[in-house]
Design a protein around this motif. Structure first.
Motif, PDB file in Angstrom:
ATOM      1  N   ARG A   6      12.866  84.622  72.099  1.00 20.19           N
ATOM      2  CA  ARG A   6      11.598  84.871  71.405  1.00 20.19           C
ATOM      3  C   ARG A   6      11.586  86.294  70.889  1.00 20.19           C
ATOM      4  NH1 ARG A   6      10.464  88.928  74.214  1.00 20.19           N
ATOM      5  NH2 ARG A   6       9.609  88.889  76.295  1.00 20.19           N
ATOM      6  N   ALA A   8       8.797  89.072  69.980  1.00 22.07           N
ATOM      7  CA  ALA A   8       7.397  89.215  70.393  1.00 22.07           C
ATOM      8  C   ALA A   8       6.740  90.490  69.862  1.00 22.07           C
ATOM      9  CB  ALA A   8       7.317  89.172  71.920  1.00 22.07           C
ATOM     10  N   ARG A  40       6.495  85.028  68.966  1.00 23.24           N
ATOM     11  CA  ARG A  40       5.307  85.143  69.807  1.00 23.24           C
ATOM     12  C   ARG A  40       4.544  86.389  69.370  1.00 23.24           C
ATOM     13  NH1 ARG A  40       6.430  86.794  75.688  1.00 23.24           N
ATOM     14  NH2 ARG A  40       5.704  88.854  75.036  1.00 23.24           N
ATOM     15  N   ASP A  42       2.084  89.105  70.015  1.00 23.77           N
ATOM     16  CA  ASP A  42       1.438  89.766  71.150  1.00 23.77           C
ATOM     17  C   ASP A  42       0.149  90.428  70.664  1.00 23.77           C
ATOM     18  OD1 ASP A  42       3.526  88.870  72.634  1.00 23.77           O
ATOM     19  OD2 ASP A  42       4.309  90.842  73.208  1.00 23.77           O
ATOM     20  N   SER A 189       3.169  88.572  79.143  1.00 24.57           N
ATOM     21  CA  SER A 189       4.518  88.354  78.621  1.00 24.57           C
ATOM     22  C   SER A 189       5.353  87.550  79.616  1.00 24.57           C
ATOM     23  CB  SER A 189       5.179  89.708  78.328  1.00 24.57           C
ATOM     24  OG  SER A 189       6.487  89.507  77.861  1.00 24.57           O
ATOM     25  N   ARG A 203      15.585  92.537  73.861  1.00 20.77           N
ATOM     26  CA  ARG A 203      14.651  93.561  73.377  1.00 20.77           C
ATOM     27  C   ARG A 203      15.267  94.943  73.552  1.00 20.77           C
ATOM     28  NH1 ARG A 203      10.155  92.135  78.032  1.00 20.77           N
ATOM     29  NH2 ARG A 203      11.364  92.820  79.823  1.00 20.77           N
TER      30      ARG A 203
HETATM   31  N1  GLU Z   1       5.102  93.158  72.286  1.00 23.30           N
HETATM   32  C1  GLU Z   1       6.177  93.789  73.000  1.00 23.30           C
HETATM   33  C2  GLU Z   1       6.778  94.863  72.131  1.00 23.30           C
HETATM   34  O1  GLU Z   1       6.669  94.768  70.928  1.00 23.30           O
HETATM   35  C3  GLU Z   1       7.206  92.750  73.353  1.00 23.30           C
HETATM   36  C4  GLU Z   1       8.329  93.197  74.184  1.00 23.30           C
HETATM   37  C5  GLU Z   1       9.120  92.004  74.656  1.00 23.30           C
HETATM   38  O2  GLU Z   1       9.972  91.545  73.875  1.00 23.30           O
HETATM   39  O3  GLU Z   1       8.881  91.518  75.751  1.00 23.30           O
HETATM   40  O4  GLU Z   1       7.341  95.816  72.624  1.00 23.30           O
END
Ligand code: GLU
Length: 443
Positions: A6, A8, A40, A42, A189, A203
Motif C-alpha cells: 500500500r 499511504a 490508502r 491517510d 495505520s 516506506r
Molecule cells: N501517511 C504516512 C506518511 O505519509 C504513511 C506512512 C506509511 O507508509 O505507513 O508518512
C-alpha cells in the motif's frame, strides 16, 4: 497468499519526488509478484486533508502509470479504529495520560539536561483514581498512549536494512490519540495494515522507529507483522533534503515535458546497484527490481540527470507511443526524422514547422547564393524519389567540386533556415519537392 502493498500518503499536499519514489516501489513490487497495490489515503486530519490533494494524488499516479488496485480512506474507517482501540484498552495496552504539552516539554528538558534519552516516564500509569478525578473535574481530557512491552527487544529483518533490533525501553510509549479523540498516525495505520491484509510495508527510513512500535501493535492485536522495507531517503544532488525537492512533483515534470516513463526509469533505479537506463517500458525495470539491491545511503536526485534520461528515452519512442501528442499532420516519417533532434516532445512542433511550414530566406554570401542557384537548377531536372538528398549532393559534388561542409551547409541553411538539425536525408523528403524548389529559387 496474495502479496499486498500500500502507498499511504496524507492528502495534505501534492506528491513530491520522494513520495513518488515510495509509491513506485510499492507498485513495482506488487506488479513483479502478481500482487496488489492499494492506495490508502491517510486523511484522519480533517483540517489539513483536502479533496483537491486526493484528486491530485490519483491523477499523478495515473499519469505515472501506477493506477491502484483498490483505494481506502482512513476517514471512512473510524469505527474500525474505535473498536481496535477499545480492545487494546481492555488488555491494558493503551492508557490515558493527562500531562499538558508544557509538562511533557519540561520532563523532556530535565532528562536531556541530565544527559538521558528523553523517554516518556510513564507518569500517567502512577496516577491514583483521586488524581484522575481531580484532572477530570478541572476539565482535562486524556490523550492516549500505546504501552510498549519493555521486556524483550523488537527484532525484524528489513528487506533493505537487514537485521533490525530495538530496545523497547529506550522508546517512548507512542501517543496514539489526542485529547479531542482525533487519531495520530500510528495505530490506525497498524489496524489498517492488519485489516487489509497488507503483506509488505514499503516506506522511507524516517519510519523505522515507528515500525518498532507498530510491530508491538500488530502483536498486541494478535496479528503477525507484515514484512518491512525501509528505503534510504531521497536527497538533492548537493546531498541535502532540499526544499525544492519537496515541491518537485508531477506538475513540474509535465511543465518540463518529462515523459512519465523517464520518471519511472530514474526512480526505479536511483539508489540501487543497477544503472539508470533509458528504457521505454517498465518491463525491464520490473525484472531487476529487488529490495536487496537498494543501498542504505541516501539516493541523490538530479534534475539534469532526469532531463538527459528523458531525452534518451524520447529518441527511442515509437510513433504509436507519441502520435497523439504530435502535430496533427505529422506522420511516422516525420517523427523518425525529427526524433533524434529533440530533448522532449514539445520541441517537435518547431522542427515540423520548418519541414512543413514557411521559413525565412537567409542572407548567404554571393558564392554560396550562386551555389544554391545551381542546386535549384540541378534539382529541377532530377526525379524526386528515393535518396533525393544523396543524389542531389553527389551531383553537386561533381558539378561544383565542393565537398564536406561547403557542399552541405549552404543547402541546409537554404532548405531549413538552420545550421543544425535533423539528418537532411530524412528532412528533404519531409520538405517535399515543391517547397524545396521554392526555398532554393529565392537565392
Ligand atoms: N501517511 C504516512 C506518511 O505519509 C504513511 C506512512 C506509511 O507508509 O505507513 O508518512
Amino acid at each position: 497468499m496474495t502479496l499486498k502493498t500500500r502507498f499511504a500518503p496524507s492528502p495534505t499536499g501534492h506528491l513530491h519526488v520522494g513520495n513518488i519514489r515510495t509509491a513506485l516501489h510499492n507498485w513495482m513490487f506488487a506488479r513483479k509478484t502478481g500482487g496488489q497495490f492499494l492506495l490508502r489515503l491517510d486523511d484522519t486530519d480533517a483540517e489539513r486533508s483536502k479533496e483537491e490533494f486526493v484528486e491530485g494524488i490519483r491523477r499523478d499516479l495515473d499519469w505515472l502509470g501506477m493506477g491502484a488496485d483498490g483505494e481506502a480512506r482512513q476517514s471512512d474507517r473510524f469505527d474500525l479504529y474505535d473498536a481496535g482501540f477499545e480492545k487494546l484498552k481492555t488488555t491494558g495496552r493503551v492508557y490515558p495520560c493527562y500531562e499538558t504539552a508544557q509538562e511533557l516539554e519540561l520532563k523532556r528538558k530535565i532528562l536531556l539536561g541530565r544527559g538521558k534519552p528523553p523517554v516518556y516516564d510513564r507518569g500517567a500509569l502512577e496516577l491514583t483514581d483521586a488524581q484522575i478525578a481531580v484532572y477530570e473535574a478541572e476539565g482535562r481530557r486524556p490523550h492516549w498512549r500505546f504501552k510498549l512491552d519493555h521486556d524483550r527487544p523488537i527484532i525484524w529483518t528489513d528487506l533493505v536494512r537487514g537485521e533490525q533490533k530495538f530496545d523497547a525501553s529506550l522508546l517512548s510509549d507512542p501517543v496514539i490519540r489526542r485529547e479531542d479523540g482525533s487519531w495520530l498516525y500510528m495505530l490506525p495505520s497498524a489496524i489498517d495494515d492488519v485489516d487489509m491484509g497488507i503483506t509488505h510495508v514499503v516506506r522511507g527510513e524516517d519510519h523505522v522507529s515507528n515500525t518498532a512500535a507498530q510491530i508491538q501493535m500488530f502483536e498486541a492485536m494478535d496479528a503477525s507483522p507484515p514484512e518491512f522495507a525501509h528505503e534510504a531517503l531521497l536527497v538533492g544532488k548537493e546531498g541535502k533534503l532540499s526544499k525544492r525537492l519537496g515541491s518537485l512533483g508531477v506538475a513540474s515534470f509535465r511543465e518540463q515535458h518529462i515523459e512519465p516513463i523517464a520518471v519511472v526509469a530514474l526512480m526505479a533505479r536511483l539508489g540501487t546497484s543497477d544503472p539508470v537506463e533509458p528504457v521505454t517500458s517498465v518491463a525491464p525495470l520490473l525484472e531487476t527490481f529487488d529490495f536487496a539491491r537498494f543501498s542504505r545511503a541516501p539516493a541523490r536526485f538530479d534534475d539534469e540527470e532526469l532531463k538527459l534520461l528523458n531525452q534518451k528515452i524520447v529518441h527511442q519512442l515509437d510513433y504509436a507511443d507519441v502520435a497523439k501528442r504530435l502535430p496533427a499532420d505529422m506522420d511516422e516519417a516525420g517523427w523518425h526524422a525529427i526524433r533524434p533532434n529533440v530533448a522532449n516532445i514539445s520541441e517537435v512542433a518547431d522542427w515540423w514547422n520548418i519541414a512543413s511550414g514557411d521559413i525565412d530566406r537567409l542572407d548567404l554570401d554571393a558564392e554560396d547564393a550562386a551555389y544554391i542557384r545551381s542546386a535549384h537548377e540541378a534539382l529541377t531536372s532530377m526525379d524526386w524519389g528515393d535518396d533525393i538528398w544523396k543524389r542531389l549532393t553527389s551531383t553537386l559534388k561533381d558539378t561544383t567540386g565542393r565537398k564536406g561542409k561547403a557542399l552541405f551547409m549552404p543547402l541546409r541553411l537554404a532548405l531549413t533556415g538552420k545550421a543544425h538539425g535533423p539528418d537532411m536525408g530524412e528532412m528533404l523528403p519531409l520538405i517535399g519537392q515543391d517547397k524545396a524548389l521554392a526555398r532554393l529559387v529565392r537565392y
